[in-house]
Design a protein around this motif. Structure first.
Motif, mmCIF file in Angstrom:
data_model
loop_
_atom_site.group_PDB
_atom_site.id
_atom_site.type_symbol
_atom_site.label_atom_id
_atom_site.label_comp_id
_atom_site.label_asym_id
_atom_site.label_seq_id
_atom_site.Cartn_x
_atom_site.Cartn_y
_atom_site.Cartn_z
ATOM 1 N N GLY A 133 0.818 -1.208 0.000
ATOM 2 C CA GLY A 133 0.000 0.000 0.000
ATOM 3 C C GLY A 133 0.848 1.252 0.000
ATOM 4 N N ILE A 134 1.881 1.231 0.840
ATOM 5 C CA ILE A 134 2.762 2.402 0.918
ATOM 6 C C ILE A 134 3.365 2.697 -0.447
ATOM 7 C CG2 ILE A 134 5.250 2.412 1.400
ATOM 8 C CD1 ILE A 134 4.772 2.923 4.175
ATOM 9 N N SER A 166 2.281 1.808 -3.471
ATOM 10 C CA SER A 166 1.301 2.281 -4.450
ATOM 11 C C SER A 166 0.949 3.726 -4.187
ATOM 12 C CB SER A 166 0.022 1.459 -4.354
ATOM 13 O OG SER A 166 0.321 0.109 -4.408
ATOM 14 N N SER A 167 0.713 4.006 -2.924
ATOM 15 C CA SER A 167 0.304 5.351 -2.560
ATOM 16 C C SER A 167 1.339 6.375 -2.997
ATOM 17 C CB SER A 167 0.084 5.370 -1.060
ATOM 18 O OG SER A 167 0.187 6.656 -0.563
ATOM 19 N N MET A 222 1.576 6.855 -6.779
ATOM 20 C CA MET A 222 0.541 7.707 -7.343
ATOM 21 C C MET A 222 0.812 9.180 -7.018
ATOM 22 S SD MET A 222 -0.866 5.373 -8.875
ATOM 23 C CE MET A 222 -2.092 6.153 -9.885
ATOM 24 N N ALA A 267 -4.948 7.964 -9.364
ATOM 25 C CA ALA A 267 -4.724 7.668 -7.947
ATOM 26 C C ALA A 267 -6.035 7.347 -7.258
ATOM 27 C CB ALA A 267 -4.056 8.866 -7.279
ATOM 28 N N VAL A 309 -7.264 3.944 -8.291
ATOM 29 C CA VAL A 309 -6.434 2.902 -7.681
ATOM 30 C C VAL A 309 -6.878 2.725 -6.238
ATOM 31 C CG1 VAL A 309 -4.135 2.377 -6.816
ATOM 32 C CG2 VAL A 309 -4.428 3.165 -9.139
ATOM 33 N N TYR A 321 -3.215 -1.384 4.207
ATOM 34 C CA TYR A 321 -3.293 0.031 3.864
ATOM 35 C C TYR A 321 -4.750 0.385 3.592
ATOM 36 C CZ TYR A 321 0.302 3.502 3.222
ATOM 37 O OH TYR A 321 1.185 4.530 3.426
ATOM 38 N N PHE A 361 -3.964 5.597 2.004
ATOM 39 C CA PHE A 361 -3.465 5.623 0.635
ATOM 40 C C PHE A 361 -3.323 7.050 0.117
ATOM 41 C CE2 PHE A 361 -4.001 5.602 -3.938
ATOM 42 C CZ PHE A 361 -3.111 4.619 -4.319
ATOM 43 N N PRO A 377 -0.379 10.930 1.369
ATOM 44 C CA PRO A 377 0.641 11.821 0.780
ATOM 45 C C PRO A 377 0.025 12.907 -0.089
ATOM 46 C CG PRO A 377 1.226 9.522 0.477
ATOM 47 C CD PRO A 377 -0.150 9.528 1.025
ATOM 48 N N ILE A 378 -0.920 12.500 -0.930
ATOM 49 C CA ILE A 378 -1.532 13.498 -1.823
ATOM 50 C C ILE A 378 -2.303 14.519 -1.001
ATOM 51 C CG2 ILE A 378 -3.245 13.816 -3.623
ATOM 52 C CD1 ILE A 378 -2.389 11.261 -4.842
#
Lengths: 478, 318, 223, 669
Positions: free
Chosen positions: B128-129, B131-132, B135, D441, D444, D575, D580, D583-584
């Motif tokens: 998960g980390i 993928s995150s 993105m 994103a 996903v 996660y 997820f 960060p964004i």
């Protein structure tokens, strides 16, 4: 004289006397329905009879359709009233003694309204409006609860002041006409006034109009003369709320419009349109805001009546063929729809045993048919298609935006504010987790759905004669 | 006949990028190791790695779905197709018009999309980390990349890679400030996209800031081989792209003879070899960044590219 | 119209206006009732004079009604109510006598301002009468809104209505005047009856809003 | 002919609605009603398609109904035919899906009658040829969908959503009303033909444009008028959500196009600037909001906002090119926008259907409580994945094609002679790229959290795949996503008459191009061939797999998760969706949404769990709607005192009004 006009006035008058004598409520209710029905027949017969014009009475394009409308709503309301009152008797809110008064007064009011509508004499017009007002005052107080008495008293006092001011206006009209037309009845005949209007003294005519505006404005329920209206609607029996909103306000507006036509015929008078626009917008915006904090369902719709009277006053103030057309249509539809809403609300308040909005929830679960009726009524009154009020608001907004953009913006803002409030309250009533009793309804749905069907029809298709009729009156209104 | 010739030329390009990619990776690794005073793996080690992985049994988690198994092939296929559509030794190959620069970038995005999903398939925290963050990097890099495309297409009047290359070779492009800025921006984007230092460290997956390696943590055997191959291809792809956009000289353009192709090939190979040497040199000079420094890095790329656009407007006149 | 006729009419109408002002000035209920009775009597004289001048003898009926009903019956009835209901004899004025009087003078000025420019075709008699009548009406209304007591408010209303009758009788040959004056008398009887039967004492003006909570379902705090 | 069929469809829908009321309590009612919807919308679809292809257009039909004096009028031109296609396609899919899905409806009477009515409204909007008919249908559509939003009326939030929705819808309608008022002029030329012929002065045209932007934009969900959309769309049953998001927003876009391109038809540079800017901002903010959502359907609704933004960028570009007489790029931009309209209706309907399937199967809308559904619902997973990929603009699916064409139009942007446009076009291009990356994103996250990983709750563990009808609808839409992504040429050709009617130009004929490529302006400039890309992908993927399986090994062993040697059996350590996007969220959202993250750590030794809470503030609420509603509420409270005055004070009001009026009279002349 065997013209339908005679019957129009005589039937309710006779019924008033007769009903005052009948003690049994079932017979009284039946007679009430019959008399209203006969009045309706007489009113429709007017269409086919020759037009009448004397110094006392007149039938023209303008009042004929209002007469029919009044008789029609009076008739349907009497049907509704029969079931409604039966329930009130059952739960002991009313006693048979009072019902006698109730039915008699109902017919008296109908007679007075018919008188006001068909009179050519401005004094008689005044008499009609006032008698109608006073008879409703008594009906408002018929439950004799402290709230009802308070409401009736408020109605009475404010109504009386209105009566007085309108009378002064009427005197002034006579005074202004007398030097031109001569003494006596002709100087009060409306059609003669209109014909000679250009020769009148502008200043005095304007002064007269101010008093008439305030006087009849009180009856119309325009803010800031509206104070009696919400309470009278909320505390009286629901059939009375229905005729008050559906008819009496219209009759008062009708009176005002007659005088407006008079002033419009004179070039130098006060700018009547502007004043009416201002009052209309004030009423609209004010009642729009007032709708938000309402807790009583009947008072809510009473404020909505103020809102709609404001819209109509605005429309007639704008003038011009489109706006006048819209105003007339709005007048008709408001009568039909608002009385339909009160029919629904009356039954709802009966089955739920309360008028408090917070205690009526999830109606669509407990009483689906009533809920559909109310929902359709609210949709119609909120000016949403496919009901006719959308048509009138469409014409009004579009035509006034092209002429007076800023005023139209205020109008639109007012419409939106009021709409927001109405939907906010109604969603709570209709949807959500239901509360309160879910028992059966003994209701007469026919008047309710007939009114709504007519309003729906107006939104989709207006019959050609009706359109021509409205156009002719709109042209008259200037 | 001409058709077959064209098909062969196109096929040759496909095979070329596939063949050369692990070698390029080997070169970068070797140079980097030398710079770090290690001997480093042999240049052909990536081929051996892939070969070995392909023959190993694939170990999958109990929960892994079909998506997990399919992704490596999809990733490989998208990267390969994208790489094969970029002119290397010659412009105007048979299928060169079937995707322009934007489509190629988007094709890579498809692969990334699949890989990011695969990273989440088994339901581990590491996947998960990865993928995150992948993105996040994509969302930072794509606007910059778009502005790069914008500038280049403004100069060349097209987004067709072959046409751009031809324009750069023959057209009177000159030395434009905008193009220089855009090149700079493009390199930043390329570094981010290929998970190189300072964005990511391709050599480890035992560091908490890893991105790409975290996503593919669970993969093994032939699946991992595909992913490794795709990574190598992607690096090559970006090298080819850089060559095609900014240093296209030597490419076969009008002349489609085998000789012209050979010359083009020689130029191409030497150019990407040079880049493969330069990359590790740059990499050893900087340190890995924290995740929340990425916006600064890629924001710089974006700003540079935006500046390039505006300068181009100025130079072309409003 | 001779000057004498005019002068007498003028005098009577003016007298009513003065009495209106006097009404505004009163601060005790019983005195108010007395002044009102006096005004009604002056009104009946004025109406009678108009009847005589215009030769419209039916107006005498109106004069008589004014004299009997408003001059004697109603003041007496109100007197009784005041005693029976134990209403405060002191009138609670909203604003002091001084400002009220000043406002009243302003209203008189306004009515003169409104009516005096009118001259086309309107006889002087009607015009003078009209100005006074308008002033009386406005003063009556002013009285209604400056008094907190139901009885005095009714008195204000009746004074207003006196002004109306004055105006109506001043309008030469106006139909329906008698009928309407009868109707008004009934209206007033109604209101007196209302006060009496429904014990509407301070209901007219309950300043203590909390007391209304019991009665008004609508009183809402923030939802 | 198509017009008559269209009218017949509307009538048939209404009949179906009435029928639904009558038979609503019957057990087979859903099947009957949805069956009827399928039949009617198939007819509508067929006639619209036929009209578009055979150019059987522009017949006018006067109705004896509607506005008095002028009456109503209907017309189908290329534009309405195209949108009729979109609407009826959506209706068809929703009908098929509903045959299966509708069986589970708890109170069918709250849903069944209104879906056909809703479709009737949408169809009628598209055929209206005068302002009154248009608005009646428009508002009717809002009304029907309002009731559908209230289908599950016992949930407090749905009631709120419905309320905000209907108020916003009415506000929008009033704006359109004003716009039509200006167009019609004081004499009431309400027919569209009359409006088209009347030349509007620039000021009026500008005003009409702004009103149309607000009116139609609020329905379409332009930021900051979008606030109702993510509340209302998810509240309805899923196939209705699909109609609202996939179709109704398109009807709103139709309204905008109709007014701005057809009735006013004098786009100025400043107008296009506004549209482009709003479109770009909408696209980015919409998808950024979507990223932050945890509710599946709300996420999809926000993603609709994004796509509307993309479409508006296309429309804005078309306006800009039109304003500067660049016909061919204008046609490109317009076609791109229209194609995206079509594509979005495909994949958004698909995704809402999928979400409906998930919600039905698990009873959960919160994606943090799902997971691992790919194993429990394999069919839904496949189609949902295709939808996700399509909406993320990934080649070779359809979302990419229309976005690619929008980018092509953007690349022509610098040729515009207007400096403002020159600068804004690349900026918006970058915004769109950002939006595309965010969308990837976002999806996903959606697919990863809902379908991948391990099931987080028992509800997700026990989910099952849905019925055949629902699956059929979803597979059909997925196939369309593929088809229009791989061979978009015929679609572009189909749109040529529409674009031509609006911008007086069309894109190059696509049908003659070799290998079924598409070429926006000229082959030398750019081209794209989804078919070849797809075949390359398939060939190389299959080739590689075969080679490996054949010549290397295909041995596979299942084992426990490795997870770098730290396997944690707990499901909650997976996660999650919100982790997820962390960060964004931190990078892009912190300032924009005033995000507050708080972590409450229990003191050492305490057995209490640690808590993490996240607060997101929508700036539109915070700065516009919040203060606005508060102001109204406060004003209502202040005015409310007027309900409780004493009679004396009311008289005082009357008196004051009288005196004011008297003074007015005294001062008059």
């Amino acid at each position: 004289m065997t013209s339908p006009l005679t019957y129009l006035l005589a039937i309710p008058a006779a019924a008033t006397l007769l009903l005052g004598l009948i003690a049994h409520y079932r017979i009284g209710a039946l007679l009430n329905v019959l008399a209203s029905g006969a009045t309706l027949v007489a009113a429709v017969a007017l269409l086919f009879a020759d037009r009448v014009r004397t110094d006392i009475f007149i039938i023209d394009d303008f009042n004929i359709y209002l007469v029919i409308l009044t008789a029609f709503v009076g008739f349907t309301t009497s049907i509704f009233s029969a079931t409604y009152i039966g329930h009130e008797l059952e739960i002991g809110k009313l006693t048979p003694v009072f019902l006698r008064f109730y039915h008699a007064l109902y017919q008296a009011m109908m007679a007075a309204m018919n008188l006001a509508l068909v009179s050519n004499n401005v004094g008689l017009l005044w008499v009609g409006v006032e008698v109608a007002t006073l008879s409703t005052v008594m009906m408002v107080g018929i439950y004799r609860t402290p709230e009802a008495i308070e409401a009736a008293w408020k109605y009475f006092i404010l109504g009386s002041v209105g009566i007085a001011l309108a009378f002064f206006g009427t005197i002034l009209i006579y005074l202004v006409a007398q030097p031109v037309i001569g003494e006596g009845l002709p100087a009060m005949a409306w059609d003669l006034l209109l014909r000679n209007g250009a020769a009148f003294d502008a200043k005095l005519l304007s002064l007269a109009f101010v008093f008439l505006l305030v006087g009849y404005g009180t009856k119309i329920g325009l803010a800031p003369f509206h104070a009696w209206l919400p309470d009278a609607h909320a505390e009286g029996p629901t059939p009375i709320s229905a005729v008050l909103s559906g008819l009496l306000l219209n009759v008062a507006l009708y009176a005002l419009l007659r005088f407006k036509m008079l002033l419009a015929a004179h070039p130098d008078t006060l700018n009547v349109g502007a004043i009416m626009i201002a009052l209309g917008l004030i009423s609209l915006i004010f009642s729009g805001f007032m709708l938000y904090r309402r807790r009583d369902i009947k008072r809510l719709f009473a404020y909505s009546s103020i809102e709609h009277m404001g819209i109509m006053t605005f429309a007639f103030g704008m003038g011009g063929p489109l706006a006048n057309f819209a105003g007339l249509l709005h007048m008709t539809l408001h009568s039909l729809i608002k009385s339909a809403i009160f029919f629904a609300v009356g039954h709802i308040a009966q089955v739920k045993g309360t008028q408090r909005i917070s205690q009526i929830r999830g109606l669509s679960v407990t009483h689906p048919v009533l809920a559909v009726g109310l929902a359709l009524g609210v949709i119609a009154i909120a000016g949403l298609p496919p009901f006719g009020m959308f048509l009138s608001e469409f014409m009004l907004v579009t035509s006034s935006f092209a002429r007076q953009p800023l005023l139209a913006l205020v109008l639109v803002a007012g419409l939106l504010i009021a709409f927001g409030a109405l939907v906010l309250r109604m969603q709570d009533v209709l949807f959500g987790e239901p509360n309160g009793p879910a028992g059966g309804v003994k209701a007469s749905y026919i008047p309710l759905f007939v009114h709504l069907a007519l309003a729906l029809m107006a939104g989709l298709w207006l019959p050609e004669p009706m359109v021509n009729w409205f156009r002719a009156v709109a042209a008259q209104l200037g | 006949m001409a058709m077959i010739y064209d098909l062969v030329a196109q096929g040759l390009q496909m095979i070329l990028v596939l063949a050369v990619a692990p070698f390029i990776l080997g070169v970068t690794r070797k140079v980097k190791a030398r710079l770090l005073r290690r001997i480093g793996p042999p240049l052909l080690q990536p081929y051996r790695d892939i070969w070995k992985l392909m023959h190993k049994e694939a170990v999958m988690a109990h929960d892994a779905s079909w998506l997990y198994r399919g992704t490596p092939y999809l990733l490989f296929a998208t990267t390969w197709v994208a790489a094969a559509l970029i002119p290397t030794y010659s412009t105007g190959l048979l299928f060169s018009w079937s995707a322009d620069l934007i489509a190629i970038v988007a094709l890579l995005a498809t692969g990334r999309f699949a890989l990011a999903l695969a990273g989440m398939d088994v339901g581990t925290a590491f996947g998960g980390i990865g993928s995150s963050r992948e993105m996040l990097i994509a969302s930072l890099a794509e606007p910059a990349m778009l502005l790069v495309v914008f500038t280049v297409s403004l100069v060349a009047g097209t987004t067709q890679l072959s046409a751009i290359a031809e324009h750069m070779i023959h057209g009177s492009v000159g030395l434009r400030v905008s193009l220089g800025l855009v090149l700079f921006s493009f390199i930043f984007v390329a570094i981010a996209e290929n998970a190189r230092i300072p964005i990511d460290n391709p050599a480890t997956h035992l560091e908490l800031t890893m991105v790409h390696e975290a996503m593919v943590l669970e993969y093994s055997g032939r699946h991992l081989a595909m992913i490794e191959a795709a990574a190598a291809l992607k690096l090559t792809l970006y090298f080819s792209l850089l060559v095609c956009l900014f240093l296209p000289f030597g490419m076969a353009t009008g002349d489609k003879s085998p000789l012209a192709f050979a010359i083009g090939l020689a130029f191409y190979l030497s150019k990407i070899m040079l880049l493969a040497v330069l990359l590790p040199i740059a990499e050893t000079a900087v340190a890995k960044m924290r995740v929340f420094r990425y916006p600064v890095f890629l924001g710089g790329a974006f700003a540079t590219a935006a500046l390039a656009v505006f300068l181009l407007f100025v130079s072309q006149g409003f | 119209m001779t000057s004498l006729q005019f002068d007498i009419a003028h005098l009577l109408a003016g007298g009513m206006l003065v009495l209106s002002l006097l009404l505004l000035y009163q601060d005790r209920i019983l005195a108010t009732l007395n002044v009102f009775a006096l005004q009604a009597i002056v009104l009946s004289l004025a109406v009678a004079w108009q009847a005589y001048v215009q030769g419209a003898m039916h107006l005498m009926v109106t004069a008589l009604i004014a004299l009997v009903v408003k001059g004697f019956v109603i003041p007496a009835a109100l007197n009784r109510i005041v005693y029976r209901l134990g209403i405060h004899r002191e009138i609670e004025q909203v604003i002091g006598a001084g400002p009220t009087m000043l406002t009243g003078l302003g209203l008189i000025a306004l009515s003169i301002l409104l009516v005096m420019p009118v001259n086309v075709g309107v006889t002087a008699l009607a015009r003078e009468d009209l100005a006074f009548a308008l002033a009386v009406i406005l003063l009556g209304l002013l009285m209604m809104i400056t008094r907190r007591n139901a009885v005095t408010q009714i008195v204000g209303f009746m004074s207003l209505e006196n002004g109306l009758i004055l105006a109506a009788t001043g309008a030469r040959g106006m139909p329906l005047v008698v009928e309407i004056s009868v109707a008004f008398s009934i209206l007033i009887a109604f209101s007196v009856f209302g006060i009496f039967v429904f014990r509407i004492r301070e209901r007219f003006d309950t300043v203590d809003l909390a007391a209304l909570d019991r009665f008004r379902s609508e009183r809402s705090t923030l939802q | 002919m198509p017009l008559r069929i269209g009218l017949a469809c509307v009538v048939a829908y209404l009949v179906a609605a009435v029928l639904a009321v009558v038979i609503g309590r019957w057990r087979a009612a859903p099947a009957v009603v949805y069956g009827a919807i399928v039949a009617i919308s198939a007819a509508g679809l067929g006639s619209a398609f036929f009209a578009l292809v055979s150019d059987d257009l522009n017949t006018r039909l006067a109705l004896p109904l509607g506005l008095p004096l002028t009456g109503g009028a209907l017309r189908i031109d290329a534009l309405s035919a195209f949108f009729l296609l979109v609407v009826n396609l959506g209706g068809l899919a929703a009908g098929v899906y509903g045959i299966g899905y509708g069986r589970h409806e708890r109170s069918p009477l709250r849903v069944l009658p209104y879906i056909p009515a809703y479709l009737a409204g949408m169809n009628f909007v598209l055929m209206a040829d005068d302002a009154f008919t248009f608005l009646v249908a428009w508002e009717f559509m809002s009304l029907a969908s309002w009731i559908l939003v209230l289908a599950d009326h016992r949930r407090e939030e749905n009631a709120r959503a419905a309320y905000i929705y209907i108020v916003m819808a009415s506000a929008g309608t009033l704006c359109l009303l004003l716009a039509f008022g200006l167009l019609a002029g004081p004499h009431g030329g309400y027919a569209f033909t009359a409006m088209r012929e009347a030349a509007q002065p620039p000021l009026i045209a500008g005003l009409v444009f702004l009103l149309a932007l607000v009116g139609a934009g609020s329905k379409a969900g332009l930021v900051p008028l979008h606030i109702w959309l993510p509340l209302a769309h998810p509240a309805a049953p899923s196939h209705v959500s699909a109609l609202m998001s996939g179709v109704m927003t398109k009807v709103a876009i139709y309204g905008f196009i109709r007014i701005v391109f057809d009735l006013v038809n004098e786009p100025a540079s400043w107008m296009s600037l506004i549209v482009i800017a709003f479109g770009g901002v909408t696209a980015v903010l919409g998808v950024l909001y979507a990223l932050l959502q945890q509710d599946i359907k709300r996420l999809l609704a926000y993603s609709t906002v994004e796509n509307v933004g993309i479409i508006f960028v296309g429309l804005g570009l078309a306006m800009a090119f039109r304003a500067h007489d660049m016909a061919v790029p204008a046609a490109l931009a317009m076609t791109a926008a229209l194609l995206h309209v079509l594509n979005h209706s495909f994949f958004k309907s698909l995704l809402f259907f999928g979400a409906g399937a998930v919600v039905h199967a698990s009873g959960e809308r919160d994606m943090e409580r799902l997971g691992g559904l790919i194993r429990r619902m394999p069919h839904t997973a496949i189609v949902f994945l295709i939808g996700c990929a399509a909406i993320s603009a990934l080649p070779p699916l359809n979302g990419f094609v229309s976005e690619w064409m929008t980018f092509q139009a953007i690349l022509v942007g610098p040729q515009l002679p207007h400096w403002g446009l020159k600068l804004i076009v690349p900026t918006v291009g970058a915004l769109l790229a950002l939006a595309a990356a965010f969308a990837a994103a976002c999806f996903v996250k959606l697919f990863g959290t809902v379908f991948l990983g391990r099931a987080r709750t028992a509800a997700a563990r026990n989910a099952h795949d849905v019925d055949r009808f629902s699956l059929a609808a979803m597979y059909a839409l997925a196939a369309l996503c593929f088809l229009s992504g791989v061979v978009p040429g015929p679609l572009i050709d189909m749109l040529a008459p529409v674009a031509h009617a609006l911008v007086r130009a069309r894109m190059p004929e696509q049908s003659g191009i070799a290998w079924l490529s598409i070429v926006p302006i000229a082959a030398s400039r750019s081209s794209y061939n989804g078919l070849i890309i797809l075949s390359f992908l398939i060939c190389s993927g299959v080739l590689t797999a075969t080679v490996i399986h054949r010549f290397a090994t295909r041995a596979t062993r299942r084992s426990a998760i490795w997870d770098c040697g730290y396997p944690d059996p707990s499901l909650v350590t997976q996660y999650s969706g919100s982790s997820f996007v962390m960060p964004i969220r931190r990078v892009f959202g912190a300032a924009l949404f005033d995000i507050r993250e708080t972590v409450e750590m229990p003191p050492p030794g305490s057995a209490k769990p640690a808590r993490f809470s996240l607060k997101v503030f929508d700036p539109a609420w915070r700065f516009a709607y919040g203060p606005g509603t508060r102001a109204i509420w406060t004003a209502a409270g202040k005015l409310n005192r007027l309900q409780f005055l004493t009679i004396r004070r009311y008289l005082m009001l009357v008196f004051a009004a009288l005196i004011v009026l008297l003074i007015v009279v005294a001062a008059w002349r």
